[in-house]
Design a protein around this motif. Structure first.
Motif, PDB file in Angstrom:
ATOM      1  N   HIS A 172      -0.881   7.035  -4.151  1.00 59.96           N
ATOM      2  CA  HIS A 172      -0.955   5.672  -4.667  1.00 59.96           C
ATOM      3  C   HIS A 172      -0.176   5.631  -5.973  1.00 59.96           C
ATOM      4  O   HIS A 172      -0.513   6.329  -6.930  1.00 59.96           O
ATOM      5  CB  HIS A 172      -2.419   5.281  -4.895  1.00 59.96           C
ATOM      6  CG  HIS A 172      -2.604   3.893  -5.407  1.00 59.96           C
ATOM      7  ND1 HIS A 172      -3.831   3.382  -5.781  1.00 59.96           N
ATOM      8  CD2 HIS A 172      -1.718   2.879  -5.615  1.00 59.96           C
ATOM      9  CE1 HIS A 172      -3.697   2.139  -6.196  1.00 59.96           C
ATOM     10  NE2 HIS A 172      -2.406   1.827  -6.105  1.00 59.96           N
TER      11      HIS A 172
ATOM     12  N   HIS B 274       1.523   3.129  -8.957  1.00 57.29           N
ATOM     13  CA  HIS B 274       1.641   1.820  -9.594  1.00 57.29           C
ATOM     14  C   HIS B 274       2.418   2.010 -10.898  1.00 57.29           C
ATOM     15  O   HIS B 274       1.859   2.351 -11.941  1.00 57.29           O
ATOM     16  CB  HIS B 274       0.279   1.174  -9.846  1.00 57.29           C
ATOM     17  CG  HIS B 274      -0.804   2.121 -10.238  1.00 57.29           C
ATOM     18  ND1 HIS B 274      -1.128   2.415 -11.533  1.00 57.29           N
ATOM     19  CD2 HIS B 274      -1.635   2.863  -9.469  1.00 57.29           C
ATOM     20  CE1 HIS B 274      -2.120   3.289 -11.573  1.00 57.29           C
ATOM     21  NE2 HIS B 274      -2.442   3.577 -10.341  1.00 57.29           N
TER      22      HIS B 274
ATOM     23  N   LEU C 232       2.013  -3.699  -9.293  1.00 61.51           N
ATOM     24  CA  LEU C 232       2.642  -3.271  -8.049  1.00 61.51           C
ATOM     25  C   LEU C 232       1.975  -1.976  -7.584  1.00 61.51           C
ATOM     26  O   LEU C 232       1.869  -1.015  -8.343  1.00 61.51           O
ATOM     27  CB  LEU C 232       4.145  -3.044  -8.257  1.00 61.51           C
ATOM     28  CG  LEU C 232       4.916  -2.466  -7.057  1.00 61.51           C
ATOM     29  CD1 LEU C 232       4.895  -3.442  -5.885  1.00 61.51           C
ATOM     30  CD2 LEU C 232       6.352  -2.123  -7.466  1.00 61.51           C
ATOM     31  N   HIS C 233       1.522  -1.957  -6.327  1.00 63.56           N
ATOM     32  CA  HIS C 233       0.850  -0.782  -5.777  1.00 63.56           C
ATOM     33  C   HIS C 233       1.589  -0.339  -4.513  1.00 63.56           C
ATOM     34  O   HIS C 233       1.771  -1.125  -3.581  1.00 63.56           O
ATOM     35  CB  HIS C 233      -0.600  -1.099  -5.433  1.00 63.56           C
ATOM     36  CG  HIS C 233      -1.422  -1.518  -6.609  1.00 63.56           C
ATOM     37  ND1 HIS C 233      -2.209  -0.647  -7.321  1.00 63.56           N
ATOM     38  CD2 HIS C 233      -1.561  -2.733  -7.217  1.00 63.56           C
ATOM     39  CE1 HIS C 233      -2.815  -1.294  -8.296  1.00 63.56           C
ATOM     40  NE2 HIS C 233      -2.438  -2.560  -8.262  1.00 63.56           N
ATOM     41  N   ILE C 234       2.010   0.916  -4.500  1.00 61.68           N
ATOM     42  CA  ILE C 234       2.653   1.508  -3.332  1.00 61.68           C
ATOM     43  C   ILE C 234       1.739   2.615  -2.834  1.00 61.68           C
ATOM     44  O   ILE C 234       1.488   3.592  -3.541  1.00 61.68           O
ATOM     45  CB  ILE C 234       4.041   2.065  -3.675  1.00 61.68           C
ATOM     46  CG1 ILE C 234       4.929   0.936  -4.252  1.00 61.68           C
ATOM     47  CG2 ILE C 234       4.690   2.678  -2.444  1.00 61.68           C
ATOM     48  CD1 ILE C 234       6.255   1.434  -4.795  1.00 61.68           C
TER      49      ILE C 234
ATOM     50  N   ASN D 170       0.565   5.276   0.382  1.00 66.17           N
ATOM     51  CA  ASN D 170       0.973   5.967   1.607  1.00 66.17           C
ATOM     52  C   ASN D 170      -0.096   6.984   1.979  1.00 66.17           C
ATOM     53  O   ASN D 170      -0.550   7.758   1.124  1.00 66.17           O
ATOM     54  CB  ASN D 170       2.313   6.687   1.398  1.00 66.17           C
ATOM     55  CG  ASN D 170       3.394   5.761   0.890  1.00 66.17           C
ATOM     56  OD1 ASN D 170       4.021   5.057   1.661  1.00 66.17           O
ATOM     57  ND2 ASN D 170       3.628   5.774  -0.427  1.00 66.17           N
TER      58      ASN D 170
ATOM     59  N   ASN E  31       1.757   2.955   5.453  1.00 67.22           N
ATOM     60  CA  ASN E  31       2.568   2.643   4.275  1.00 67.22           C
ATOM     61  C   ASN E  31       2.279   1.211   3.854  1.00 67.22           C
ATOM     62  O   ASN E  31       2.443   0.276   4.659  1.00 67.22           O
ATOM     63  CB  ASN E  31       4.062   2.806   4.586  1.00 67.22           C
ATOM     64  CG  ASN E  31       4.405   4.222   5.002  1.00 67.22           C
ATOM     65  OD1 ASN E  31       4.349   5.149   4.216  1.00 67.22           O
ATOM     66  ND2 ASN E  31       4.762   4.391   6.282  1.00 67.22           N
ATOM     67  N   THR E  32       1.858   1.020   2.609  1.00 67.35           N
ATOM     68  CA  THR E  32       1.484  -0.306   2.114  1.00 67.35           C
ATOM     69  C   THR E  32       2.154  -0.581   0.784  1.00 67.35           C
ATOM     70  O   THR E  32       2.164   0.283  -0.108  1.00 67.35           O
ATOM     71  CB  THR E  32      -0.043  -0.402   1.931  1.00 67.35           C
ATOM     72  OG1 THR E  32      -0.699  -0.065   3.156  1.00 67.35           O
ATOM     73  CG2 THR E  32      -0.441  -1.813   1.515  1.00 67.35           C
ATOM     74  N   ILE E  33       2.702  -1.775   0.652  1.00 69.91           N
ATOM     75  CA  ILE E  33       3.181  -2.283  -0.639  1.00 69.91           C
ATOM     76  C   ILE E  33       2.340  -3.508  -0.972  1.00 69.91           C
ATOM     77  O   ILE E  33       2.300  -4.461  -0.184  1.00 69.91           O
ATOM     78  CB  ILE E  33       4.674  -2.640  -0.602  1.00 69.91           C
ATOM     79  CG1 ILE E  33       5.514  -1.401  -0.274  1.00 69.91           C
ATOM     80  CG2 ILE E  33       5.113  -3.242  -1.932  1.00 69.91           C
ATOM     81  CD1 ILE E  33       6.997  -1.690  -0.149  1.00 69.91           C
ATOM     82  N   ARG E  34       1.678  -3.480  -2.108  1.00 68.63           N
ATOM     83  CA  ARG E  34       0.778  -4.559  -2.512  1.00 68.63           C
ATOM     84  C   ARG E  34       1.137  -5.017  -3.921  1.00 68.63           C
ATOM     85  O   ARG E  34       1.372  -4.196  -4.805  1.00 68.63           O
ATOM     86  CB  ARG E  34      -0.677  -4.086  -2.463  1.00 68.63           C
ATOM     87  CG  ARG E  34      -1.709  -5.127  -2.888  1.00 68.63           C
ATOM     88  CD  ARG E  34      -3.096  -4.504  -2.908  1.00 68.63           C
ATOM     89  NE  ARG E  34      -4.111  -5.408  -3.427  1.00 68.63           N
ATOM     90  CZ  ARG E  34      -4.865  -6.207  -2.669  1.00 68.63           C
ATOM     91  NH1 ARG E  34      -4.696  -6.209  -1.367  1.00 68.63           N
ATOM     92  NH2 ARG E  34      -5.761  -6.988  -3.220  1.00 68.63           N
TER      93      ARG E  34
ATOM     94  N   PHE F  89       0.713  -8.430   0.375  1.00 67.83           N
ATOM     95  CA  PHE F  89       0.930  -7.055   0.832  1.00 67.83           C
ATOM     96  C   PHE F  89       1.742  -7.042   2.120  1.00 67.83           C
ATOM     97  O   PHE F  89       1.763  -8.004   2.892  1.00 67.83           O
ATOM     98  CB  PHE F  89      -0.401  -6.324   1.044  1.00 67.83           C
ATOM     99  CG  PHE F  89      -1.169  -6.773   2.261  1.00 67.83           C
ATOM    100  CD1 PHE F  89      -0.947  -6.196   3.514  1.00 67.83           C
ATOM    101  CD2 PHE F  89      -2.094  -7.794   2.174  1.00 67.83           C
ATOM    102  CE1 PHE F  89      -1.645  -6.612   4.634  1.00 67.83           C
ATOM    103  CE2 PHE F  89      -2.809  -8.224   3.283  1.00 67.83           C
ATOM    104  CZ  PHE F  89      -2.575  -7.622   4.509  1.00 67.83           C
TER     105      PHE F  89
ATOM    106  N   LYS G  28       2.189  -4.028   5.234  1.00 65.56           N
ATOM    107  CA  LYS G  28       1.676  -2.735   5.690  1.00 65.56           C
ATOM    108  C   LYS G  28       2.345  -2.345   7.003  1.00 65.56           C
ATOM    109  O   LYS G  28       2.452  -3.156   7.921  1.00 65.56           O
ATOM    110  CB  LYS G  28       0.161  -2.796   5.887  1.00 65.56           C
ATOM    111  CG  LYS G  28      -0.457  -1.500   6.419  1.00 65.56           C
ATOM    112  CD  LYS G  28      -1.938  -1.654   6.686  1.00 65.56           C
ATOM    113  CE  LYS G  28      -2.710  -1.837   5.393  1.00 65.56           C
ATOM    114  NZ  LYS G  28      -4.189  -1.826   5.632  1.00 65.56           N
TER     115      LYS G  28
END
Length: 743
Positions: A607, A609, A616-618, A620, A645-648, A662, A664
């Motif tokens: 995780h 940021h 911003l949170h990436i 995996n 894989n998530t981008i939030r 987000f 995903k």
């Protein structure tokens, strides 16, 4: 004994008020020294709390003498936990550290009720609101978002949890603080729970027999109900969700209020879904309806608290078999299930000087009816053309009708702390009866009685914590007009948590667990609905006994969180089904056998940021599990390896608060490590996305979220889908719209 304990609690409730205490304090930012309004103050052992006012001040009344853990949390800051000792006239001042990491919650599924960072055992925890924001259609669908957890599904209405490759009676479900018993051994039996009125979900991945006894060999799914309102406050909410794929909806409304001593909650929910749609067709009879009612009544004094909760869940579930009629009716066709699940629970706590008693009582009544095609007296064409499949169930006799009644109890005593030791001793038990009323019989009439004794200690050091425990269990099974069985097991657990620095932590846990054979494994003798096989039980089966090693490594800095979890699980006398090569009434015969097995794998997550983009949170994660019998053959129903894989992005505007968006990408790898009666599953990916936030409407908060799952409308079949042998796909593209208005 129970009656005497009840009267003891009643007497203590009216003890003189000389032990009542009041705590006052202020919460501030440690860097700016600004006061923090609307921070949450919580005493987990009392399940009591409040919030700070506009000046960052709080006052909590009616607290008992002794040492009390206090938790302070607010979004954007690191959760604080500490201990205060009462009586005291000290004014409390607490300063919080700013943090982009999501605030921590108390872990309730383990006995010492600590924040996860202080827990020796690794426990996954997710808020139900976070699972729903990802577009989860049902509670069982939502748990797929928890690392290391998947679902064996029959369509979207029926699902059961799989924890690191183990499911059914190897995973224990707790709701309202009591074990949920609803014929969970069956492949086509779902959770029987609704997400309305659920606060959060916790998952213990690994043997938890020390804490819960038999059937927790593979882990525990612990479902926390919503909390009562803070003292002298009230609130209500109305919620609505629409799902484009099934043209379905669920809606619920709730109200809760609290005075100085009494607390009350009421919540009702209605759900309806038509057959879900793939890219090419609707999956006939995957439709379902559900009604859910929850209520709770609580009473709290300084030295005593008690609460009573009741949940009624009624569902009508179609059982899909083949692709046929294509429509959007929500009335289940044949075959279908009609299930009522009643959960009565009470939790009482008695607080003494630096020690406490806790008594949990539960009664679960599961009334299951199943209606089959051959009990319908009209021809198949008339059945498909009519839309009254569900209504006709009222005049049909159930082919299968079972009533399962379970009473369970859990008494724990938290001893006064002795130096570095926190210790709990406990007595747990269960009494269960299964009775048949239909013309068919899946399992016979039988009674089951459990009793268990446990002791566990948490030992604190400067940079290290230990947890040790031991437990003895006995289970007696009496099958009507057949046989009696007696199973016993002694189990233990040892865990260590070591902090090498403020950022680097390791956890190592070694635990044993057991599971007594269930009634289906001991007594089956017939064709199993929906599986197309004739199952023969084995009354000579022994306990399953396992030993699991868990290793967890975590690194947390201001902008990076990294975790690596690994496990090795050795299961002796693993019970499994195997064909013997013969047929009865065109169905292949499967026997219940035993052999040693092993499962191994784990989860890896990152995780990120980055500064200055703290919002911003990436994220995996990678999950893997492999299960084999001693002869090298693979176990069935082992989930495929998965990459998430998530981008939030979180944002705040003048017109929207707590905003987020987000994207995903879920990647399921090919699963070709399969048992003798499975087929390989090819790899596939799913693209999901969503956006949401809070708006002010008529001076109240309106929470809005829009999410899309399988946006590319991919055709795929999950390896754990029970519809996979029939070549039936999982759900296609689905858009979810959710509104929640807080009154």
């Amino acid at each position: 004994m129970k009656l005497n304990f009840f009267w003891l609690l009643c007497i203590v409730a009216y003890l003189p008020i000389q032990s009542q205490n009041t705590v006052k304090g202020t919460i501030t930012d440690i860097d700016t020294h600004e006061v923090l309004a609307f921070a949450n103050i919580y005493f987990p052992s009392l399940e009591k709390g409040g919030i700070t006012n506009e000046n960052g001040e709080f006052t909590i009344y009616d607290l008992p003498n002794g040492k009390l853990k206090i938790i302070v949390s607010i979004i954007g800051y690191e959760t604080y936990d500490g201990v205060i000792e009462l009586p005291s006239n000290e004014y409390i001042k607490i300063a919080l550290f700013p943090s982009a990491i999501e605030m921590e919650e108390i872990v309730l599924s383990t006995p010492f009720h600590k924040l996860q960072r202080d827990n020796v055992m690794k426990v996954e925890q997710k808020k139900i609101s976070d699972l729903k924001s990802n577009g989860a259609v049902t509670l069982s669908d939502g748990i797929n978002n928890i690392s290391g957890v998947e679902t064996v599904s029959t369509g979207i209405g029926i699902g059961k949890p799989v924890i690191r490759g183990l499911s059914s009676n190897r995973v224990l479900v707790y709701a309202q603080g009591v074990r949920l018993e609803n014929q969970q051994f069956g492949d086509e039996h779902g959770l029987g729970l609704n997400d309305a009125g659920v606060e959060s979900i916790e998952v213990i991945k690994g043997p938890a027999s020390l804490l819960y006894g038999s059937d927790a060999l593979g882990g525990v799914l612990y479902i926390n109900p919503e909390r009562f309102a803070n003292e002298n406050t009230r609130s209500g909410d109305i919620n609505f969700n629409y799902f484009s794929n099934t043209q379905g909806y669920n809606t619920n409304a709730g109200y809760k209020t609290s005075t100085d001593n009494f607390k009350f909650i009421f919540r009702g929910s209605i759900t309806e879904h038509a057959d879900y749609k793939t890219k090419d067709y609707r999956v006939t009879n995957s439709r379902f309806k559900e009604q859910d009612f929850k209520s709770a009544l609580g009473y709290q004094a300084s030295n005593f608290s008690t609460e009573f909760r009741y949940n009624l869940n009624t569902s009508q579930l179609g059982i899909p078999e083949e692709i046929g009629v294509q429509n959007t009716s929500t009335n289940p066709l044949l075959p279908n299930q009609n299930i009522q699940n009643h959960i009565f629970s009470s939790k009482s706590k008695l607080f003494l000087e630096n020690s406490s008693f806790e008594l949990n009582l539960g009664y679960v009544y599961n009334n299951r009816k199943e209606f089959e095609e051959h009990h319908h007296h009209e021809d198949e064409e008339e059945h498909e053309e009519g839309e009254e499949g569900h209504e006709e169930d009222e005049v049909l006799e159930a082919a299968l009708h079972m009533k399962l009644k379970t009473f369970n109890y859990d008494l724990k005593y938290s001893l006064p702390e002795l130096g570095r030791f926190e210790t709990i001793i406990g007595l747990q038990g269960m009494s269960q009866t299964n009775t048949n009323y239909g013309e068919e019989q899946l399992i016979p009439n039988a009674t089951t009685n459990d009793i268990g004794l446990l002791a566990t200690s948490h030992i604190h050091f400067e940079e290290m914590d230990l947890q040790i425990g031991a437990r003895f269990d006995n289970r007696k099974i009496n099958v009507e007009n057949s046989f009696n069985k007696d199973f016993s097991s002694f189990n233990g657990a040892f865990g260590i948590k070591k902090d090498f620095s403020d950022s680097f932590t390791t956890r190592v846990n070694l635990a044993s667990g057991f599971r007594a054979p269930n009634l289906a494994e001991l007594t089956s003798d017939g064709s199993h609905e929906g599986t197309n096989r004739y199952e023969v039980g084995n009354s000579n089966l022994d306990n399953e006994q396992n030993f699991q090693l868990d290793v967890a490594v975590e690194y947390n800095s201001q902008h990076i969180e990294l975790f690596v979890n690994g496990f090795y699980n050795k299961v002796n006398n693993y019970i499994f089904l195997s064909p013997d090569g013969t047929f009865i009434a065109d169905d292949p015969v499967y026997l219940y056998l035993q052999n040693d097995a092993k499962l191994y794998g784990g989860e890896i997550g990152l995780h990120f940021h980055p500064h200055p983009l703290d919002k911003l949170h990436i994220e995996n994660t990678f999950e893997t599990v492999t299960g084999k019998l001693q002869d090298g053959s693979y176990l069935p129903l082992i989930p495929a390896n998965k990459i998430t894989n998530t981008i939030r992005m979180e944002f705040e505007k003048n017109w929207v608060k707590k905003g987020y968006t987000f994207v995903k990408l879920l990647t399921y790898l090919k699963q070709d490590n399969i048992s003798d009666f499975e087929t390989a599953t090819p790899s596939y990916y799913l693209l999901n996305a969503g956006i949401g936030g809070e708006l002010k409407v008529f001076n109240n908060t309106l929470q809005v979220s829009i999410s899309g799952n399988n946006l590319t409308n991919r055709t795929y079949t999950n390896h754990l889908s029970r519809l996979k042998p029939d070549g039936i796909y999982n759900m296609g593209r689905n858009l979810s719209f959710a509104l929640s208005y807080l009154l």
